[in-house]
Scaffold this active site. Structure first.
Site, mmCIF file in Angstrom:
data_model
loop_
_atom_site.group_PDB
_atom_site.id
_atom_site.type_symbol
_atom_site.label_atom_id
_atom_site.label_comp_id
_atom_site.label_asym_id
_atom_site.label_seq_id
_atom_site.Cartn_x
_atom_site.Cartn_y
_atom_site.Cartn_z
ATOM 1 N N ARG A 42 2.662 8.485 9.161
ATOM 2 C CA ARG A 42 2.370 9.888 8.832
ATOM 3 C C ARG A 42 1.258 10.445 9.723
ATOM 4 O O ARG A 42 1.339 11.574 10.192
ATOM 5 C CB ARG A 42 1.931 10.016 7.370
ATOM 6 C CG ARG A 42 3.085 10.257 6.418
ATOM 7 C CD ARG A 42 2.642 10.287 4.974
ATOM 8 N NE ARG A 42 3.810 10.121 4.111
ATOM 9 C CZ ARG A 42 4.408 11.122 3.460
ATOM 10 N NH1 ARG A 42 3.926 12.343 3.509
ATOM 11 N NH2 ARG A 42 5.471 10.892 2.708
ATOM 12 N N GLU B 159 -2.215 5.150 2.944
ATOM 13 C CA GLU B 159 -2.100 3.744 2.536
ATOM 14 C C GLU B 159 -3.454 3.094 2.228
ATOM 15 O O GLU B 159 -3.565 2.272 1.326
ATOM 16 C CB GLU B 159 -1.359 2.934 3.611
ATOM 17 C CG GLU B 159 0.131 3.218 3.696
ATOM 18 C CD GLU B 159 0.469 4.453 4.513
ATOM 19 O OE1 GLU B 159 -0.447 5.104 5.055
ATOM 20 O OE2 GLU B 159 1.671 4.791 4.606
ATOM 21 N N GLU C 267 0.077 -8.999 -1.180
ATOM 22 C CA GLU C 267 -0.506 -8.423 0.052
ATOM 23 C C GLU C 267 -1.722 -7.560 -0.307
ATOM 24 O O GLU C 267 -1.804 -6.365 0.011
ATOM 25 C CB GLU C 267 0.505 -7.616 0.871
ATOM 26 C CG GLU C 267 0.049 -7.418 2.307
ATOM 27 C CD GLU C 267 0.973 -6.557 3.146
ATOM 28 O OE1 GLU C 267 0.990 -5.333 2.983
ATOM 29 O OE2 GLU C 267 1.694 -7.137 3.988
ATOM 30 N N ASP D 52 0.799 -1.225 0.000
ATOM 31 C CA ASP D 52 0.000 0.000 0.000
ATOM 32 C C ASP D 52 0.833 1.276 0.000
ATOM 33 O O ASP D 52 0.351 2.353 0.336
ATOM 34 C CB ASP D 52 -0.910 0.002 1.238
ATOM 35 C CG ASP D 52 -0.116 -0.206 2.519
ATOM 36 O OD1 ASP D 52 1.102 0.065 2.507
ATOM 37 O OD2 ASP D 52 -0.705 -0.637 3.517
ATOM 38 N N HIS E 218 13.123 5.696 13.092
ATOM 39 C CA HIS E 218 12.969 5.829 11.636
ATOM 40 C C HIS E 218 13.746 7.066 11.153
ATOM 41 O O HIS E 218 13.796 8.079 11.856
ATOM 42 C CB HIS E 218 11.473 5.988 11.323
ATOM 43 C CG HIS E 218 11.114 5.763 9.888
ATOM 44 N ND1 HIS E 218 11.280 6.748 8.940
ATOM 45 C CD2 HIS E 218 10.603 4.693 9.241
ATOM 46 C CE1 HIS E 218 10.878 6.284 7.767
ATOM 47 N NE2 HIS E 218 10.468 5.034 7.916
ATOM 48 N N HIS F 140 6.361 5.508 13.237
ATOM 49 C CA HIS F 140 6.735 6.368 12.106
ATOM 50 C C HIS F 140 5.561 6.823 11.251
ATOM 51 O O HIS F 140 5.745 7.587 10.315
ATOM 52 C CB HIS F 140 7.691 5.606 11.174
ATOM 53 C CG HIS F 140 7.005 4.514 10.410
ATOM 54 N ND1 HIS F 140 6.786 3.273 10.937
ATOM 55 C CD2 HIS F 140 6.439 4.499 9.184
ATOM 56 C CE1 HIS F 140 6.131 2.530 10.065
ATOM 57 N NE2 HIS F 140 5.896 3.248 8.980
HETATM 58 C C1 UD1 Z 1 6.438 5.114 3.755
HETATM 59 C C2 UD1 Z 1 5.126 4.416 3.395
HETATM 60 C C3 UD1 Z 1 4.564 3.704 4.634
HETATM 61 C C4 UD1 Z 1 5.573 2.776 5.252
HETATM 62 C C5 UD1 Z 1 6.868 3.519 5.500
HETATM 63 C C6 UD1 Z 1 7.874 2.492 5.950
HETATM 64 C C7 UD1 Z 1 3.875 5.655 1.713
HETATM 65 C C8 UD1 Z 1 2.762 6.599 1.485
HETATM 66 N N1 UD1 Z 1 4.138 5.380 3.001
HETATM 67 O O1 UD1 Z 1 6.168 6.081 4.763
HETATM 68 O O2 UD1 Z 1 3.426 2.949 4.251
HETATM 69 O O3 UD1 Z 1 5.048 2.332 6.462
HETATM 70 O O4 UD1 Z 1 7.331 4.150 4.302
HETATM 71 O O5 UD1 Z 1 8.985 3.030 6.551
HETATM 72 O O6 UD1 Z 1 4.464 5.168 0.784
HETATM 73 N N2 UD1 Z 1 14.083 8.612 4.773
HETATM 74 C C9 UD1 Z 1 15.451 8.568 4.678
HETATM 75 N N3 UD1 Z 1 16.035 7.387 4.280
HETATM 76 C C10 UD1 Z 1 15.323 6.274 3.986
HETATM 77 C C11 UD1 Z 1 13.929 6.335 4.106
HETATM 78 C C12 UD1 Z 1 13.327 7.505 4.487
HETATM 79 O O7 UD1 Z 1 16.135 9.538 4.924
HETATM 80 O O8 UD1 Z 1 15.913 5.241 3.631
HETATM 81 C C13 UD1 Z 1 13.443 9.893 5.201
HETATM 82 C C14 UD1 Z 1 13.375 10.905 4.055
HETATM 83 O O9 UD1 Z 1 13.564 12.183 4.588
HETATM 84 C C15 UD1 Z 1 11.934 10.780 3.565
HETATM 85 C C16 UD1 Z 1 11.222 10.476 4.882
HETATM 86 O O10 UD1 Z 1 12.109 9.621 5.623
HETATM 87 O O11 UD1 Z 1 11.494 11.946 2.945
HETATM 88 C C17 UD1 Z 1 9.891 9.791 4.755
HETATM 89 O O12 UD1 Z 1 9.963 8.717 3.803
HETATM 90 P P1 UD1 Z 1 8.636 8.267 3.014
HETATM 91 O O13 UD1 Z 1 8.859 7.092 2.154
HETATM 92 O O14 UD1 Z 1 8.066 9.475 2.370
HETATM 93 O O15 UD1 Z 1 7.818 7.767 4.268
HETATM 94 P P2 UD1 Z 1 6.321 7.641 4.593
HETATM 95 O O16 UD1 Z 1 5.454 8.079 3.458
HETATM 96 O O17 UD1 Z 1 6.105 8.248 5.911
HETATM 97 N N1 UDP Z 2 12.305 -3.050 10.443
HETATM 98 C C1 UDP Z 2 13.693 -3.172 10.361
HETATM 99 N N2 UDP Z 2 14.473 -2.306 11.082
HETATM 100 C C2 UDP Z 2 13.941 -1.336 11.871
HETATM 101 C C3 UDP Z 2 12.540 -1.208 11.924
HETATM 102 C C4 UDP Z 2 11.747 -2.074 11.185
HETATM 103 O O1 UDP Z 2 14.203 -4.050 9.678
HETATM 104 O O2 UDP Z 2 14.714 -0.595 12.499
HETATM 105 C C5 UDP Z 2 11.488 -3.986 9.663
HETATM 106 C C6 UDP Z 2 10.374 -4.677 10.412
HETATM 107 O O3 UDP Z 2 10.827 -5.839 11.066
HETATM 108 C C7 UDP Z 2 9.410 -4.986 9.295
HETATM 109 C C8 UDP Z 2 9.516 -3.770 8.410
HETATM 110 O O4 UDP Z 2 10.807 -3.211 8.697
HETATM 111 O O5 UDP Z 2 9.828 -6.108 8.553
HETATM 112 C C9 UDP Z 2 8.431 -2.807 8.727
HETATM 113 O O6 UDP Z 2 8.740 -1.581 8.177
HETATM 114 P P1 UDP Z 2 8.051 -0.244 8.668
HETATM 115 O O7 UDP Z 2 7.606 -0.383 10.093
HETATM 116 O O8 UDP Z 2 8.995 0.853 8.324
HETATM 117 O O9 UDP Z 2 6.824 -0.124 7.662
HETATM 118 P P2 UDP Z 2 5.318 -0.679 7.686
HETATM 119 O O10 UDP Z 2 5.349 -2.142 7.875
HETATM 120 O O11 UDP Z 2 4.613 0.064 8.775
HETATM 121 O O12 UDP Z 2 4.785 -0.263 6.356
#
Ligand code: UD1
Ligand code: UDP
Length: 369
Positions: free
Chosen positions: A211, A134, A120, A98, A242, A209
């Site tokens: 939103r 999502e 999924e 999602d 995160h 983490h």
């Molecule tokens: C996204 C997903 C959410 C998922 C989450 C997992 C969408 C709409 N949401 O969240 O479903 O649970 O990822 O973690 O797609 N960032 C880094 N390095 C990284 C990753 C993120 O610096 O490797 C920082 C960046 O500043 C980025 C921010 O985190 O802009 C948020 O990342 P983003 O993918 O936009 O996160 P969410 O939308 O909150």
């Molecule tokens: N996870 C990880 N390291 C972390 C936090 C989470 O490997 O520090 C793994 C967790 O075990 C799971 C996945 O990341 O497999 C979940 O990701 P996240 O919580 O970011 O996203 P969501 O599942 O809420 O979309």
């Protein structure tokens, strides 16, 4: 034999983790010619997963920017994928879950008239605004995909209620498959501090983490943690934070210098799963952790108002603890004070599958396309 040109597209940590066993399962099948395209909606978090599972993508859109907006993610994925699909011409595209990557990749494949398989599929809260965005992402994906791999019967029913077209297969969740690769009782953590912890003590694993929790929810959750620390002298928290800068700033303000809250950089997935296996219980707003923890017999307090993983609540392995400090405190206190409540939750049966969802997905894929 004509092989099925299958392209997987994913870009975030959770999607990558859950697609890894499917990559392995596809590679074992001569009928499938697999390629992997990452959008890199996440960069470091994604690269960690690819590295630990030795997967090298054929295409990398490299779209991540600090504080990226949903519009930026969507447009960059749509633009980037157009040339990838035109060049690679896959017979089928597989997307996951999602995330905005999942939705934009599905939409792009649809525009290119390539059948889309949704891994999924069918998770729903019924509230279009929670989790945001999502719930809307997966609802739209359900409408545009031609084959749906639903983890549970409930997920299948959700799809039927929506009258989606295309075939639905109930497979289990590939999240459980991953644990076959990552978890071992003799595991040595790559993060040294995790090897120094006495896991016979009550160590609680915390992640947050979402939103929709960034504006208010996080501070309620962190206040509940402070209340728990005051009420229970024998507990401590491990908190992999995160990389989202909004999360990091609030976490630093809440816990910097607190000796009983150990804030960590994001853990690699092997460390994370083994930590989950050793901790006392989990407090999280994550989706994937709601599936993994029950498979490892760890109670989960879900830090959200709604969950699309209602199966875990019904099975008794998870409690919807909400995002209000007193409610979270009450739920956690019960687990800490009442050994029978704890035992009941940790012994409840994981409802998300037997760890062989990927094999079922591949079996279905080679038959139908
Ligand atoms: C996204 C997903 C959410 C998922 C989450 C997992 C969408 C709409 N949401 O969240 O479903 O649970 O990822 O973690 O797609 N960032 C880094 N390095 C990284 C990753 C993120 O610096 O490797 C920082 C960046 O500043 C980025 C921010 O985190 O802009 C948020 O990342 P983003 O993918 O936009 O996160 P969410 O939308 O909150
Ligand atoms: N996870 C990880 N390291 C972390 C936090 C989470 O490997 O520090 C793994 C967790 O075990 C799971 C996945 O990341 O497999 C979940 O990701 P996240 O919580 O970011 O996203 P969501 O599942 O809420 O979309």
């Amino acid at each position: 034999m004509k092989q099925l040109k299958t392209m997987m597209v994913f870009g975030t940590r959770p999607d990558a983790i859950k697609m890894m066993p499917l990559v392995y399962a596809c590679r074992k099948r001569p009928e499938i010619d697999l390629s992997v395209c990452v959008t890199a909606q996440h960069r470091e978090l994604l690269d960690d997963v690819l590295f630990r599972f030795h997967v090298q993508p054929q295409y990398d859109l490299n779209i991540m920017r600090p504080r990226q907006t949903l519009t930026e993610i969507t447009t960059r994925v749509l633009t980037g994928l157009a040339s990838v699909f035109e060049q690679a011409k896959p017979d089928v595209v597989l997307v996951h879950g999602d995330t905005t990557t999942g939705l934009a990749a599905g939409l792009s494949a649809f525009y290119h008239q390539i059948p889309v398989g949704h891994v999924e599929a069918g998770l729903r809260t019924g509230n279009p605004h929670s989790p945001f965005p999502e719930e809307m992402n997966r609802t739209i994906l359900g409408d545009l995909c031609s084959v749906h791999f639903a983890p549970t019967e409930q997920n299948r029913q959700n799809l039927l209620d929506r009258h989606v077209s295309g075939k639905i297969y109930v497979t289990g969740n590939t999240a459980i498959d991953v644990l076959r690769y990552t978890v071992s009782e003799t595991y040595v953590f790559s993060q040294p501090v995790l090897n120094t912890i006495d896991y016979r003590q009550k160590v609680i694993l915390l992640t947050s983490h979402r939103r929709e929790n960034l504006d208010g929810g996080l501070s309620e959750i962190f206040s509940a943690v402070h209340m728990l620390l005051e009420a229970f002298s024998d507990i401590s928290f491990l908190f992999p934070v995160h990389p989202n800068p909004v999360v990091r700033r609030q976490a630093q303000t809440a816990f910097q210098g607190n000796k009983r809250v150990c804030m960590l950089e994001p853990l690699d997935v092997f460390d994370m799963h083994n930590l989950m296996n050793r901790c006392y219980f989990v407090m999280t707003d994550s989706g994937g952790i709601q599936e993994e923890a029950p498979a490892l017999h760890k109670p989960v307090l879900v830090l959200r108002r709604e969950t699309e993983r209602i199966e875990a609540v019904l099975a008794g392995t998870a409690v919807l603890a909400g995002v209000e400090r007193n409610e979270i405190f009450t739920c956690a206190s019960r687990l800490l004070r009442e050994p029978l409540a704890y035992q009941k939750m940790s012994l409840a049966k994981n409802p998300f599958g037997d760890g062989y969802a990927s094999e079922r997905i591949v079996d279905a894929l080679v038959k139908i396309v």
